[in-house]
Every structure is written in structure tokens, then in C-alpha cells.
Design a protein around this motif. Structure first.
Motif, PDB file in Angstrom:
ATOM      1  N   LYS A   1       0.828  -1.209   0.000  1.00  0.00           N
ATOM      2  CA  LYS A   1       0.000   0.000   0.000  1.00  0.00           C
ATOM      3  C   LYS A   1       0.863   1.260   0.000  1.00  0.00           C
ATOM      4  O   LYS A   1       0.510   2.271  -0.628  1.00  0.00           O
ATOM      5  CB  LYS A   1      -0.933   0.011   1.220  1.00  0.00           C
ATOM      6  N   VAL A   2       1.998   1.183   0.705  1.00  0.00           N
ATOM      7  CA  VAL A   2       2.919   2.321   0.703  1.00  0.00           C
ATOM      8  C   VAL A   2       3.386   2.605  -0.721  1.00  0.00           C
ATOM      9  O   VAL A   2       3.421   3.759  -1.159  1.00  0.00           O
ATOM     10  CB  VAL A   2       4.124   2.040   1.633  1.00  0.00           C
ATOM     11  N   LEU A   3       3.706   1.542  -1.450  1.00  0.00           N
ATOM     12  CA  LEU A   3       4.135   1.723  -2.840  1.00  0.00           C
ATOM     13  C   LEU A   3       3.054   2.383  -3.682  1.00  0.00           C
ATOM     14  O   LEU A   3       3.347   3.218  -4.537  1.00  0.00           O
ATOM     15  CB  LEU A   3       4.530   0.383  -3.460  1.00  0.00           C
ATOM     16  N   GLU A   4       1.796   2.009  -3.445  1.00  0.00           N
ATOM     17  CA  GLU A   4       0.697   2.618  -4.196  1.00  0.00           C
ATOM     18  C   GLU A   4       0.686   4.132  -4.024  1.00  0.00           C
ATOM     19  O   GLU A   4       0.357   4.880  -4.946  1.00  0.00           O
ATOM     20  CB  GLU A   4      -0.641   2.043  -3.742  1.00  0.00           C
TER      21      GLU A   4
ATOM     22  N   THR B   1       3.791   7.129  -7.543  1.00  0.00           N
ATOM     23  CA  THR B   1       3.307   8.119  -8.504  1.00  0.00           C
ATOM     24  C   THR B   1       3.605   9.553  -8.082  1.00  0.00           C
ATOM     25  O   THR B   1       3.245  10.493  -8.777  1.00  0.00           O
ATOM     26  CB  THR B   1       1.787   7.971  -8.701  1.00  0.00           C
ATOM     27  N   GLY B   2       4.270   9.723  -6.941  1.00  0.00           N
ATOM     28  CA  GLY B   2       4.609  11.056  -6.467  1.00  0.00           C
ATOM     29  C   GLY B   2       6.049  11.411  -6.777  1.00  0.00           C
ATOM     30  O   GLY B   2       6.684  10.835  -7.662  1.00  0.00           O
TER      31      GLY B   2
ATOM     32  N   SER C   1      13.137   1.989 -10.382  1.00  0.00           N
ATOM     33  CA  SER C   1      13.503   0.998  -9.369  1.00  0.00           C
ATOM     34  C   SER C   1      12.390   0.834  -8.334  1.00  0.00           C
ATOM     35  O   SER C   1      12.087  -0.280  -7.900  1.00  0.00           O
ATOM     36  CB  SER C   1      14.808   1.399  -8.678  1.00  0.00           C
ATOM     37  N   LEU C   2      11.774   1.931  -7.943  1.00  0.00           N
ATOM     38  CA  LEU C   2      10.695   1.858  -6.957  1.00  0.00           C
ATOM     39  C   LEU C   2       9.504   1.098  -7.521  1.00  0.00           C
ATOM     40  O   LEU C   2       8.899   0.269  -6.838  1.00  0.00           O
ATOM     41  CB  LEU C   2      10.273   3.268  -6.538  1.00  0.00           C
TER      42      LEU C   2
ATOM     43  N   PRO D   1       8.547  -4.039  -5.559  1.00  0.00           N
ATOM     44  CA  PRO D   1       7.626  -5.174  -5.386  1.00  0.00           C
ATOM     45  C   PRO D   1       8.354  -6.511  -5.277  1.00  0.00           C
ATOM     46  O   PRO D   1       7.938  -7.393  -4.525  1.00  0.00           O
ATOM     47  CB  PRO D   1       6.763  -5.109  -6.649  1.00  0.00           C
ATOM     48  N   ARG D   2       9.453  -6.676  -6.005  1.00  0.00           N
ATOM     49  CA  ARG D   2      10.231  -7.909  -5.910  1.00  0.00           C
ATOM     50  C   ARG D   2      10.884  -8.022  -4.535  1.00  0.00           C
ATOM     51  O   ARG D   2      10.987  -9.125  -3.986  1.00  0.00           O
ATOM     52  CB  ARG D   2      11.303  -7.950  -7.003  1.00  0.00           C
TER      53      ARG D   2
END
Length: 291
Positions: A205-208, A212-213, A219-220, A225-226
Motif C-alpha cells: 500500500k505504501v508503494l501505491e 506516482t509522487g 527501481s521503486l 515489489p520484488r
């Protein structure tokens, strides 16, 4: 002008090279391949690629030679000497080194190729295994602009962001800029993932929220995710990233540049390799932060 049916020789069938060669075949180019371990080329041969028994044999039979090998010493070994590309390639054929290598070596290949009546470009890439598979690599090209224009249809099969950067060696310098940027960014990505876990957050959820910011990066989006999944399979080997960073640090030192982020990343990745992860993907760096 390079035509779609000219024969392409591809040397170096690794994680990325195999996909790049396959995309060329899919686009209708006859492809001949050579790699030190023939088994790595087995699937391409079964799909229609022609096997060459040596670098010299391949160089004598094709119109465009693309090399995608591991290290600068590998590049030197296949380009120079009596059994090398430059001694055996047909006059007016094209040689394109897509390995990340030394800018000075690219310049030397450019000079020697011209003396042999050949056209040469250095064209390292970025985008990892996913970019290679999808034909969406970034390709950074150094060499004569007319030669670049003639080979552009081939580059467009393998990449989507293809830019001529300047004379011989300019492609390699641009790729080292790319690796310098990634080096520090990978540290930040690892720290962010581990921080999220330690704070009791759901890292997915943090990645979500952050991809996009302003924190967004390739890499992010692709490697974080990997990291979360514990998937350390190589899209790009740790050992090859170490090689790239050493090349960049060497070049920066020659120009009297301060690159502390690069130096720190090289130190951490060297530690990771010494722990047995040199053949893991670069996302394995998170292991050092998870301790």
C-alpha cells in the motif's frame, strides 16, 4: 541503408541478450548467434536462429554485429585479435556494442573499426529483463549520426527510448550517468521498504502512494515489489552492477568528480556479493537492510 532482411549476428545470450535477439527474430530479421555456452542459445536456435561456431565465423557471415556481453575484458576479447570481430567482419558492415563498458574502449573500437572499413556504434541499454522482453529498452547511442540513423529501425525493435548522444563513447558515458543515478536510488528504495515494514505498514500500500509522487522511479515501481515478495531472481545481476559502478567511479575519478552516493552503493553491493549474492538481482540489496 539497413534493410529489414539484413542478417544480424548477436553475440552474448544472457538474461537481456536472449530477449533482444528473440525480438529481432520476431520482427523478421535473420539472426545468427554465438555465446560461450551454446546451451544458453538453445531456445533461440530451436526458434530459428542460426548457430555460429566462433566469433570470427559469425563476423564473416552477417551484415550487422550486435554484442551484449558481461565485462570490458569480454568486449576486448571478441573485438580484437586475429579471431576477433574487427579482423573478420565484412567491409561496410556494422558493429554495435550494447555492453555497458568503458567509454575509452568504445572510442578505440570506433577508431579501429573505421580503419577496417566498418561502421561502429556504442549503444548500451537500460530497462532490465522486463524492458528487454517487451522491446522497451532505453538505448543510449554514441558514434556517427548517419550510422545511427541507418540502424534506427533495428534499435526500434529492441527499445522505445532511443537517443543519439554524440561521438563514440558518448553512449557509454550516458549509461554511466544512468548507473550513478540508480546507485543512490537503490539505497533509498531499500531503506523505504524496510522502514515501512518496521513502522507496521503494508509496504504494498505504501508503494501505491509513493510510486506516482515525487519519490517515483523505475527501481521503486519495478524492483521494490520484488523486494517485498522476496524475489531476488536476476533481471540485472549484482555482479554486473558492481562492474558498472566501478567503471563509473573510475571515470568520475579521472574527471576529478565527487560521487559519494556512488561510492557508498558500490561498498554495499560489494558486501552483498561477498555474502554470496553476486548472481542475484540488484533488488537483493534489501537483504543488508533487513538484518
Amino acid at each position: 541503408m539497413v534493410q529489414s532482411k539484413q542478417t544480424i549476428g548477436f553475440i552474448g545470450i544472457g538474461v537481456m541478450g536472449k530477449s533482444m535477439a528473440k525480438n529481432l527474430m520476431t520482427a523478421g530479421y535473420p539472426v545468427q548467434v554465438f555465446t560461450r555456452t551454446k546451451e544458453k542459445a538453445r531456445s533461440l536456435i530451436e526458434e530459428g536462429a542460426t548457430w555460429s561456431e566462433s566469433v570470427a565465423e559469425l563476423a564473416r557471415e552477417v551484415d550487422v554485429i550486435i554484442t551484449m556481453v558481461g565485462y570490458p575484458n569480454d568486449v576486448e576479447s571478441i573485438y580484437f585479435g586475429g579471431d576477433g570481430i574487427l579482423e573478420n567482419a565484412k567491409k561496410k558492415s556494422y558493429v554495435v556494442d550494447m555492453t555497458t563498458s568503458k567509454p575509452s574502449l568504445a572510442e578505440k573500437i570506433g577508431r579501429d573499426a573505421a580503419q577496417q572499413g566498418l561502421f561502429s556504434l556504442d549503444a548500451p541499454v537500460s530497462g532490465g529483463d522486463v524492458g528487454a522482453q517487451n522491446g522497451k529498452l532505453s538505448i543510449m547511442v554514441g558514434g556517427d549520426v548517419q550510422v545511427y540513423q541507418e540502424l534506427l529501425p533495428i534499435f526500434k525493435v529492441m527499445g522505445s527510448n532511443i537517443i543519439h548522444q554524440g561521438k563514440s563513447g558518448a553512449g557509454q558515458h550516458t549509461k554511466l550517468c544512468n548507473q550513478i543515478t540508480i546507485a543512490s536510488n537503490m539505497i533509498g528504495v531499500c531503506e523505504a521498504i524496510v522502514y515501512a515494514k518496521k513502522a507496521g505498514l503494508d509496504p504494498e500500500k505504501v508503494l501505491e502512494s509513493i510510486t506516482t509522487g515525487a519519490a517515483g522511479s523505475w527501481s521503486l515501481s519495478n524492483l521494490a515489489p520484488r523486494m517485498i515478495e522476496g524475489d531476488f531472481a536476476p533481471g540485472f545481476f549484482v555482479k554486473h552492477f558492481i562492474k558498472d559502478m566501478r567503471l563509473a567511479l573510475e571515470s568520475a575519478n579521472e574527471m576529478d568528480l565527487l560521487t559519494p552516493g556512488l561510492a557508498l552503493s558500490l561498498e554495499l553491493y560489494t558486501e552483498l556479493a561477498e555474502q554470496g549474492d553476486e548472481d542475484s538481482g540488484t533488488q537483493a540489496l534489501v537483504k543488508l537492510f533487513n538484518k
